[in-house]
Design a protein around this motif. Structure first.
Motif, PDB file in Angstrom:
ATOM      1  N   VAL A   6       0.838  -1.111  -0.035  1.00 41.67           N
ATOM      2  CA  VAL A   6       0.084   0.223  -0.008  1.00 41.67           C
ATOM      3  C   VAL A   6       0.943   1.356   0.062  1.00 41.67           C
ATOM      4  N   LEU A   7       1.978   1.286   0.605  1.00 40.40           N
ATOM      5  CA  LEU A   7       2.904   2.308   0.883  1.00 40.40           C
ATOM      6  C   LEU A   7       3.576   2.616  -0.533  1.00 40.40           C
ATOM      7  N   HIS A   8       3.937   1.570  -1.071  1.00 40.39           N
ATOM      8  CA  HIS A   8       4.421   1.647  -2.465  1.00 40.39           C
ATOM      9  C   HIS A   8       3.460   2.299  -3.396  1.00 40.39           C
ATOM     10  N   GLY A   9       2.180   2.156  -3.307  1.00 38.79           N
ATOM     11  CA  GLY A   9       1.225   2.504  -4.209  1.00 38.79           C
ATOM     12  C   GLY A   9       0.722   3.894  -3.973  1.00 38.79           C
ATOM     13  N   LEU A  10       1.153   4.720  -3.081  1.00 42.58           N
ATOM     14  CA  LEU A  10       0.472   6.273  -2.636  1.00 42.58           C
ATOM     15  C   LEU A  10       0.966   6.794  -3.892  1.00 42.58           C
ATOM     16  N   THR A  11       0.003   7.636  -3.983  1.00 39.80           N
ATOM     17  CA  THR A  11       0.112   8.759  -5.307  1.00 39.80           C
ATOM     18  C   THR A  11       1.289   9.719  -4.744  1.00 39.80           C
ATOM     19  N   ASP A  12       1.550  10.587  -5.720  1.00 36.30           N
ATOM     20  CA  ASP A  12       2.471  11.803  -5.456  1.00 36.30           C
ATOM     21  C   ASP A  12       1.746  12.806  -4.425  1.00 36.30           C
ATOM     22  N   ALA A  13       0.601  12.930  -4.752  1.00 39.71           N
ATOM     23  CA  ALA A  13      -0.385  13.826  -3.822  1.00 39.71           C
ATOM     24  C   ALA A  13      -0.053  13.323  -2.426  1.00 39.71           C
ATOM     25  N   GLN A  14      -0.521  11.935  -2.518  1.00 33.71           N
ATOM     26  CA  GLN A  14      -0.595  11.345  -0.906  1.00 33.71           C
ATOM     27  C   GLN A  14       0.755  11.423  -0.248  1.00 33.71           C
ATOM     28  N   TRP A  15       1.922  11.441  -0.924  1.00 40.02           N
ATOM     29  CA  TRP A  15       3.253  11.656  -0.441  1.00 40.02           C
ATOM     30  C   TRP A  15       3.346  13.085   0.014  1.00 40.02           C
ATOM     31  N   VAL A  16       2.939  14.008  -0.683  1.00 40.49           N
ATOM     32  CA  VAL A  16       2.965  15.407  -0.515  1.00 40.49           C
ATOM     33  C   VAL A  16       2.216  15.748   0.816  1.00 40.49           C
ATOM     34  N   ARG A  17       0.994  15.243   0.841  1.00 42.62           N
ATOM     35  CA  ARG A  17       0.409  15.316   2.052  1.00 42.62           C
ATOM     36  C   ARG A  17       1.012  14.690   3.140  1.00 42.62           C
ATOM     37  N   LEU A  18       1.497  13.595   3.154  1.00 48.48           N
ATOM     38  CA  LEU A  18       2.200  12.877   4.149  1.00 48.48           C
ATOM     39  C   LEU A  18       3.462  13.865   4.675  1.00 48.48           C
ATOM     40  N   HIS A  19       4.225  14.481   3.648  1.00 48.14           N
ATOM     41  CA  HIS A  19       5.170  15.441   4.152  1.00 48.14           C
ATOM     42  C   HIS A  19       4.908  16.523   4.744  1.00 48.14           C
ATOM     43  N   GLU A  20       3.845  16.992   4.258  1.00 52.12           N
ATOM     44  CA  GLU A  20       3.150  18.434   4.812  1.00 52.12           C
ATOM     45  C   GLU A  20       2.695  18.014   6.402  1.00 52.12           C
ATOM     46  N   ILE A  21       2.121  16.852   6.759  1.00 51.58           N
ATOM     47  CA  ILE A  21       1.880  16.454   8.205  1.00 51.58           C
ATOM     48  C   ILE A  21       3.295  16.266   8.733  1.00 51.58           C
ATOM     49  N   GLY A  22       4.417  15.561   8.257  1.00 50.44           N
ATOM     50  CA  GLY A  22       5.538  15.265   8.749  1.00 50.44           C
ATOM     51  C   GLY A  22       6.146  16.834   9.061  1.00 50.44           C
ATOM     52  N   ARG A  23       6.009  17.951   8.209  1.00 53.12           N
ATOM     53  CA  ARG A  23       6.705  18.955   8.550  1.00 53.12           C
ATOM     54  C   ARG A  23       5.845  19.539   9.917  1.00 53.12           C
ATOM     55  N   PHE A  24       4.733  19.658   9.754  1.00 53.47           N
ATOM     56  CA  PHE A  24       4.035  20.285  10.968  1.00 53.47           C
ATOM     57  C   PHE A  24       4.544  19.682  12.256  1.00 53.47           C
ATOM     58  N   HIS A  25       4.562  18.198  12.348  1.00 59.88           N
ATOM     59  CA  HIS A  25       4.890  17.647  13.620  1.00 59.88           C
ATOM     60  C   HIS A  25       6.517  18.025  13.710  1.00 59.88           C
ATOM     61  N   SER A  26       7.231  18.243  12.784  1.00 62.06           N
ATOM     62  CA  SER A  26       8.426  18.279  12.920  1.00 62.06           C
ATOM     63  C   SER A  26       8.905  19.829  13.665  1.00 62.06           C
ATOM     64  N   LYS A  27       8.072  20.813  13.281  1.00 64.92           N
ATOM     65  CA  LYS A  27       8.093  22.125  14.073  1.00 64.92           C
ATOM     66  C   LYS A  27       7.696  21.852  15.505  1.00 64.92           C
ATOM     67  N   VAL A  28       6.643  21.005  15.797  1.00 62.42           N
ATOM     68  CA  VAL A  28       6.165  20.672  17.107  1.00 62.42           C
ATOM     69  C   VAL A  28       7.200  20.198  17.928  1.00 62.42           C
ATOM     70  N   CYS A  29       7.750  19.279  17.302  1.00 63.77           N
ATOM     71  CA  CYS A  29       8.674  18.487  18.372  1.00 63.77           C
ATOM     72  C   CYS A  29      10.271  18.612  18.169  1.00 63.77           C
ATOM     73  N   GLY A  30      10.710  19.350  16.996  1.00 66.24           N
ATOM     74  CA  GLY A  30      11.883  19.557  16.786  1.00 66.24           C
ATOM     75  C   GLY A  30      12.744  18.540  15.991  1.00 66.24           C
ATOM     76  N   SER A  31      12.010  17.353  15.364  1.00 67.59           N
ATOM     77  CA  SER A  31      12.646  16.183  14.885  1.00 67.59           C
ATOM     78  C   SER A  31      12.438  16.511  13.305  1.00 67.59           C
ATOM     79  N   LEU A  32      13.439  16.041  12.528  1.00 69.51           N
ATOM     80  CA  LEU A  32      13.343  16.249  10.925  1.00 69.51           C
ATOM     81  C   LEU A  32      11.974  15.363  10.531  1.00 69.51           C
ATOM     82  N   GLU A  33      11.395  16.169   9.611  1.00 71.89           N
ATOM     83  CA  GLU A  33      10.046  15.479   8.918  1.00 71.89           C
ATOM     84  C   GLU A  33      10.256  13.985   8.438  1.00 71.89           C
ATOM     85  N   ASP A  34      11.461  13.832   7.634  1.00 68.16           N
ATOM     86  CA  ASP A  34      11.892  12.561   7.107  1.00 68.16           C
ATOM     87  C   ASP A  34      11.922  11.320   8.332  1.00 68.16           C
TER      88      ASP A  34
END
Length: 194
Positions: free
Chosen positions: A20-48
């Motif tokens: 399922v993970l390998h089947g994610l669309t580009d838009a889904q990966w962008v969304r995942l990185h947006e969410i990761g970016r938000f949480h990285s700002k909150v906790c100080g860890s890198l989004e990746d």
């Protein structure tokens, strides 16, 4: 034993999740990185690092993605959990300012840094909450009464307020509460509250 097998079949295996993970669309990966970016700002860890930790927890069997749950919403919840753990650990390890004297040489009390979220963090957390709430409502797409019940619970209604909101009483209310708890616990074994 049969219940364990049923619970296992309700969740994707590691191989299925990776497919399922390998089947994610580009838009889904962008969304995942947006969410990761938000949480990285909150906790100080890198989004990746947050995304990788969320995926790692699935591959290690610490988290199981329920069948039929949006993988982006599932990983968003996992990243929120990782971020929350990092913030809690940071709160226990507050830096201590050893400068206990002011400019005039008098003792100054220690004031820990403000741990409350910034406006940007609060806005991002509200957005993440909407993703999780939408995923929970999707769990009850087959039953409008259960969906109303879930909506009421997420709005913070309890007891008589929730009974009035749903129009359920007695046994029907108790049955609906059990149904809600079973489905949400299966989808979010570590809790759904943000």
């Amino acid at each position: 034993m049969l219940q364990d097998a049923a619970e296992e079949s309700d969740a994707l295996s590691v191989d299925e999740f990776m497919s399922v993970l390998h089947g994610l669309t580009d838009a889904q990966w962008v969304r995942l990185h947006e969410i990761g970016r938000f949480h990285s700002k909150v906790c100080g860890s890198l989004e990746d690092d947050l995304i990788n930790e969320a995926i790692f927890r699935v591959t290690e069997g610490k988290r199981k993605c329920p069948r039929g749950v949006d993988p982006v919403a599932f990983l968003a919840e996992a990243m929120r959990s990782v971020s929350s753990g990092i913030r809690q650990k940071a709160r226990r390890l507050l830096p201590i300012d050893h400068k206990t004297t002011g400019k005039d040489g008098k003792s100054v009390p220690f004031e820990p840094p403000d741990a409350s979220p910034t406006a940007e963090q609060a806005l991002g957390e509200a957005e993440a909450t909407k993703v999780v709430e939408a995923a929970i409502l999707d769990l009850f797409s087959d039953d409008t009464v259960a969906r109303d019940f879930a909506d009421g619970v997420m709005a913070g209604l309890e007891g008589e307020e929730l009974r009035a909101y749903t129009g359920l009483n007695g046994t029907a209310f108790n049955s609906m509460r059990r149904k809600f708890r079973r489905r949400v616990d299966a989808a979010y074994p570590n809790g759904w509250m943000l």
